[in-house]
Design an enzyme around this catalytic site. Structure first.
Site, mmCIF file in Angstrom:
data_model
loop_
_atom_site.group_PDB
_atom_site.id
_atom_site.type_symbol
_atom_site.label_atom_id
_atom_site.label_comp_id
_atom_site.label_asym_id
_atom_site.label_seq_id
_atom_site.Cartn_x
_atom_site.Cartn_y
_atom_site.Cartn_z
ATOM 1 N N ALA A 80 -13.929 0.870 -11.442
ATOM 2 C CA ALA A 80 -14.079 -0.535 -11.051
ATOM 3 C C ALA A 80 -12.729 -1.246 -10.996
ATOM 4 C CB ALA A 80 -14.993 -1.246 -12.054
ATOM 5 N N TYR A 147 -1.066 -5.301 -7.199
ATOM 6 C CA TYR A 147 -2.069 -4.241 -7.383
ATOM 7 C C TYR A 147 -1.476 -3.092 -8.224
ATOM 8 C CZ TYR A 147 -4.726 -0.040 -6.334
ATOM 9 O OH TYR A 147 -5.403 1.144 -6.451
ATOM 10 N N ASP A 291 5.200 -1.428 3.230
ATOM 11 C CA ASP A 291 4.846 -0.025 3.468
ATOM 12 C C ASP A 291 6.072 0.862 3.309
ATOM 13 O OD1 ASP A 291 2.136 0.121 4.022
ATOM 14 O OD2 ASP A 291 2.358 -0.185 6.176
HETATM 15 N N1 UFG Z 1 -1.862 1.997 9.045
HETATM 16 C C1 UFG Z 1 -1.812 1.691 10.399
HETATM 17 N N2 UFG Z 1 -2.850 0.984 10.934
HETATM 18 C C2 UFG Z 1 -3.945 0.596 10.189
HETATM 19 C C3 UFG Z 1 -3.972 0.926 8.812
HETATM 20 C C4 UFG Z 1 -2.899 1.617 8.276
HETATM 21 O O1 UFG Z 1 -0.854 2.015 11.099
HETATM 22 O O2 UFG Z 1 -4.857 -0.043 10.746
HETATM 23 C C5 UFG Z 1 -0.750 2.782 8.449
HETATM 24 C C6 UFG Z 1 -0.028 2.069 7.316
HETATM 25 O O3 UFG Z 1 1.017 1.286 7.817
HETATM 26 C C7 UFG Z 1 0.444 3.246 6.472
HETATM 27 C C8 UFG Z 1 -0.625 4.312 6.677
HETATM 28 O O4 UFG Z 1 -1.307 3.935 7.870
HETATM 29 O O5 UFG Z 1 1.642 3.732 6.966
HETATM 30 C C9 UFG Z 1 -1.634 4.392 5.535
HETATM 31 O O6 UFG Z 1 -2.124 3.083 5.275
HETATM 32 P P1 UFG Z 1 -3.407 2.806 4.364
HETATM 33 O O7 UFG Z 1 -3.638 1.340 4.377
HETATM 34 O O8 UFG Z 1 -4.522 3.697 4.772
HETATM 35 O O9 UFG Z 1 -2.944 3.292 2.926
HETATM 36 P P2 UFG Z 1 -1.680 2.826 2.056
HETATM 37 O O10 UFG Z 1 -0.705 3.960 2.098
HETATM 38 O O11 UFG Z 1 -1.162 1.522 2.419
HETATM 39 O O12 UFG Z 1 -2.358 2.608 0.645
HETATM 40 C C10 UFG Z 1 -2.928 3.627 -0.146
HETATM 41 C C11 UFG Z 1 -4.061 3.046 -0.959
HETATM 42 C C12 UFG Z 1 -3.586 1.962 -1.882
HETATM 43 C C13 UFG Z 1 -2.485 2.505 -2.738
HETATM 44 C C14 UFG Z 1 -1.422 3.155 -1.910
HETATM 45 C C15 UFG Z 1 -0.478 3.894 -2.791
HETATM 46 O O13 UFG Z 1 -5.052 2.527 -0.103
HETATM 47 O O14 UFG Z 1 -4.635 1.538 -2.704
HETATM 48 O O15 UFG Z 1 -1.969 4.115 -1.006
HETATM 49 O O16 UFG Z 1 0.731 3.891 -2.259
HETATM 50 F F1 UFG Z 1 -1.923 1.484 -3.405
#
Ligand code: UFG
Length: 336
Positions: A80, A147, A291
């Site tokens: 959670a 977060y 990112d």
């Molecule tokens: N991305 C896109 N378009 C989208 C969504 C994401 O290009 O519509 C890209 C992002 O810029 C990133 C990659 O896809 O480069 C992955 O993005 P996500 O949002 O799927 O995942 P994140 O890497 O941002 O985040 C994940 C988890 C978080 C955690 C993080 C740890 O979802 O909870 O990894 O680094 F904090």
């Protein structure tokens, strides 16, 4: 009996399913349904009628204490949490009270009831901007958003609770989790959805939504960000192994969960086109703030100590996610 918090959500529900079909079917779910879904809980209860469900909020100490009074809990699997990085930047107070205070209430209830084993969902976000790649468990933890801070604080609280009260925790630091149940019983269902794979797949169903790639001029092989995508069912296998580890060794520990293979946004996009067998429209937009260009796990420790072996390919994960998206899309259409 195992208490699973947050099992109405994406990863928690997959784990409740995994635990049910393995030897831990005596489960109580505690969830406030703020981001999870009652339909998910009902589906889990249909599969495993032994599952008990308590709708409650960890921020309310009495509500979580009551669960320990009502059931004989042996161990806790704690999912959670609020988990949207962007939202945490805009509303940190919500994240600290929900994730940190909520978890402290849970830990206090555990100690009061002499329940001293917990598996905790931590995250690669606790590492922040990588200083080296692949990231092992000893990499410095300097989160760059609230977060990540909340998850790191909880890890520290758990260390202190171990020293003071002998509460043992296994923290699993997830990298990028994708995929869904192979029979589409549970899957990823966020609102709004921010993650890469569901966003690509959703754009297949919605003609008015074009998939957006956040930046294509990163210093990587194809200019898009690289992540370590791990399958949700494989991830849940690690939770079972973590619980067994706690029971066998009664030891606090931490493990990265990732595949040790980096894939770019464009590569994931191309695999999604192969899975769906269609040409998906996309556009390149501005980089998303915060990112990192590359996140990649060193997960040798989980492999050698827990004997964890991620098995599914990215193609398999995206295929399961696509089947799940289809069923979710049908379900949502029918209810409108
Ligand atoms: N991305 C896109 N378009 C989208 C969504 C994401 O290009 O519509 C890209 C992002 O810029 C990133 C990659 O896809 O480069 C992955 O993005 P996500 O949002 O799927 O995942 P994140 O890497 O941002 O985040 C994940 C988890 C978080 C955690 C993080 C740890 O979802 O909870 O990894 O680094 F904090």
């Amino acid at each position: 009996m195992i208490l699973i918090t947050g099992a109405a959500g994406y990863i928690g529900s997959q784990c409740a399913l995994n635990f049910s079909i393995n030897k831990y079917d005596d489960i109580v779910i505690f969830d406030n349904l703020s981001t999870g879904h009652i339909e998910t809980v009902k589906k889990l209860q249909e599969i495993n009628p032994k599952i008990q469900f308590i709708k409650g909020d960890l921020k309310n100490k009495e509500e979580i204490s009551n669960v320990f009074n009502q059931y004989k809990i042996d161990a806790v699997i704690h999912f959670a949490a609020l988990s949207q990085v962007g939202e945490s930047v805009i509303n940190p107070s919500l994240y600290y009270s929900n994730n940190v205070i909520g978890t402290i209430n849970l830990l206090n209830s555990m100690v009061e009831n002499n329940v001293l084993k917990i598996v905790f969902s931590s995250t690669a976000a606790t590492y922040g901007e990588p200083e080296y790649i692949p990231i092992d468990e000893n990499h410095p933890q300097n989160p760059i958003n609230p977060y990540g801070n909340t998850k790191l604080i909880i890890e520290k609280v758990m260390d202190d609770f171990d020293k003071a009260y002998n509460l043992k925790s296994v923290r699993l630091r997830y990298f990028n989790v994708i995929g869904a149940d192979e029979q589409t019983r549970v899957g990823e269902w966020h609102n709004p959805e921010t993650h890469l794979v569901p966003n690509i797949l959703k754009s297949v169903f919605k003609n008015d939504v074009k998939f957006k790639i956040f930046g294509d001029d990163y210093d990587t092989k194809d200019g898009t960000c690289i992540r370590d995508y791990v399958d949700v069912i494989d991830l849940c296998d690690a939770h079972l192994l973590a619980l067994e580890y706690l029971k066998k060794y009664n030891k606090t520990d931490v493990f990265n969960l990732g595949t040790q293979e980096g894939q770019s946004v464009k590569e994931i996009f191309n695999i999604s086109q192969d899975v769906t067998n269609q040409k998906i429209e996309y556009e390149i937009v501005e980089k998303r703030l915060g990112d990192p260009k590359i996140l990649l796990a060193n997960s040798l420790k989980a492999r050698s100590v827990l004997n964890w072996q991620p098995k599914r390919t990215t193609f398999d994960s995206i295929k399961n996610a696509f089947e799940w998206e289809k069923s979710l899309n049908d379900k949502l259409k029918a209810s409108n």
